[in-house]
Scaffold this motif. Structure first.
Motif, PDB file in Angstrom:
ATOM      1  N   SER A 192       0.839  -1.196   0.000  1.00 12.27           N
ATOM      2  CA  SER A 192       0.000   0.000   0.000  1.00 12.27           C
ATOM      3  C   SER A 192       0.873   1.244   0.000  1.00 12.27           C
ATOM      4  O   SER A 192       1.887   1.306   0.706  1.00 12.27           O
ATOM      5  N   ASN A 222      -4.859   6.633  -1.764  1.00 13.40           N
ATOM      6  CA  ASN A 222      -4.149   5.384  -1.505  1.00 13.40           C
ATOM      7  C   ASN A 222      -4.205   4.517  -2.753  1.00 13.40           C
ATOM      8  O   ASN A 222      -5.211   4.496  -3.462  1.00 13.40           O
ATOM      9  N   VAL A 223      -3.114   3.825  -3.051  1.00 14.00           N
ATOM     10  CA  VAL A 223      -3.112   2.769  -4.064  1.00 14.00           C
ATOM     11  C   VAL A 223      -2.448   1.542  -3.455  1.00 14.00           C
ATOM     12  O   VAL A 223      -1.592   1.659  -2.583  1.00 14.00           O
ATOM     13  N   TYR A 282      -7.552   1.203  -5.182  1.00 10.31           N
ATOM     14  CA  TYR A 282      -7.251   2.610  -4.911  1.00 10.31           C
ATOM     15  C   TYR A 282      -8.439   3.272  -4.224  1.00 10.31           C
ATOM     16  O   TYR A 282      -9.561   2.751  -4.225  1.00 10.31           O
ATOM     17  N   TRP A 283      -8.188   4.406  -3.610  1.00 12.98           N
ATOM     18  CA  TRP A 283      -9.247   5.350  -3.258  1.00 12.98           C
ATOM     19  C   TRP A 283      -8.655   6.756  -3.296  1.00 12.98           C
ATOM     20  O   TRP A 283      -7.442   6.931  -3.209  1.00 12.98           O
ATOM     21  N   THR A 284      -9.537   7.728  -3.468  1.00 10.67           N
ATOM     22  CA  THR A 284      -9.110   9.121  -3.565  1.00 10.67           C
ATOM     23  C   THR A 284      -9.853   9.946  -2.523  1.00 10.67           C
ATOM     24  O   THR A 284     -11.059   9.766  -2.329  1.00 10.67           O
ATOM     25  N   ALA A 287      -6.187   9.637  -9.170  1.00 10.88           N
ATOM     26  CA  ALA A 287      -6.212   8.171  -9.178  1.00 10.88           C
ATOM     27  C   ALA A 287      -5.575   7.567 -10.428  1.00 10.88           C
ATOM     28  O   ALA A 287      -4.751   6.645 -10.311  1.00 10.88           O
ATOM     29  N   LEU A 338      -2.340   5.169 -10.089  1.00 10.43           N
ATOM     30  CA  LEU A 338      -2.451   3.777 -10.527  1.00 10.43           C
ATOM     31  C   LEU A 338      -1.464   3.449 -11.638  1.00 10.43           C
ATOM     32  O   LEU A 338      -0.896   2.355 -11.681  1.00 10.43           O
TER      33      LEU A 338
END
Length: 209
Positions: free
Chosen positions: A67, A109-110, A126-128, A138, A142
């Motif tokens: 992560s 996060n990726v 992922y999240w933004t 994102a 990614l």
């Protein structure tokens, strides 16, 4: 471990391992309803955020989950000289100019999920953060993650990355396409954990395309 670098760079974005110091900011980001809806992490306060960070560190040490916290460093906007800028425009530019040394801000996060090491396939997610959506964060993050993964694990034969999401998450479809993950299939629903069908997006390593 050679496959766990400290940083990955993608323009104004820096991808780095999560640290305990991120817990307070992470808990704040998870106040967002959309983030809680589309992710499965049980983050609801600083203590649970700290546990989540610890789990990411353990996954990295085990070599099956990598992560990266995504930070954005604002670009500096150069000021124009009075001779080149009308008064109103100059005032607007001055207001928008960011001071040198502006601190990076956590924007997402990726993750590379690589439980079956040596299988040739892994999953990305992922999240933004709410404040960073709609600016291409994102897809850029990614893309950097995928490029790193294919390089770092080439010696293990990693040639395929999957990105999965629920069919009603239209935004994730757009993100996947922009990051080079075309839609390749449908996953059937599996209630109660997965009440709706899912989309499978796949990116192949350059040499395996």
């Amino acid at each position: 471990m050679r496959t766990t670098p400290t940083h990955l760079m993608a323009g104004t974005l820096t991808l780095r391992p999560w640290s305990p110091e991120d817990s307070a900011d992470l808990a704040e980001l998870y106040r967002d309803d959309a983030l809680r809806r589309w992710t499965s992490e049980a983050v609801h306060d600083e203590a649970s955020a700290a546990r989540w960070v610890t789990a990411q560190q353990q996954g990295r040490e085990a070599g099956d989950r990598f992560s990266f916290a995504v930070e954005e460093t604002p670009e500096e906007t150069p000021e124009e000289t009075p001779e080149e800028t009308p008064e109103e425009t100059r005032q607007e530019a001055s207001a928008e100019t960011r001071a040198p040394g502006t601190a990076p801000r956590l924007v997402g996060n990726v993750v590379l999920k690589y439980a079956a090491r040596g299988s040739g396939s892994a999953e990305v997610g992922y999240w933004t953060a709410a404040h960073a959506r709609g600016r291409g964060v994102a897809p850029r993050a990614l893309t950097a993650l995928a490029d790193w993964a294919f390089t770092a694990f080439a010696h293990e034969g990693l040639t395929r990355l999957e990105l999965l999401h629920q069919v009603d998450n239209v935004a994730s479809c757009r993100v996947a396409e922009k990051a080079g993950f075309p839609l390749t299939g449908i996953l059937p629903a599996a209630p109660p954990a997965f009440p709706l069908d899912g989309h499978v997006h796949v990116r192949q390593a350059p040499t395996a395309a």
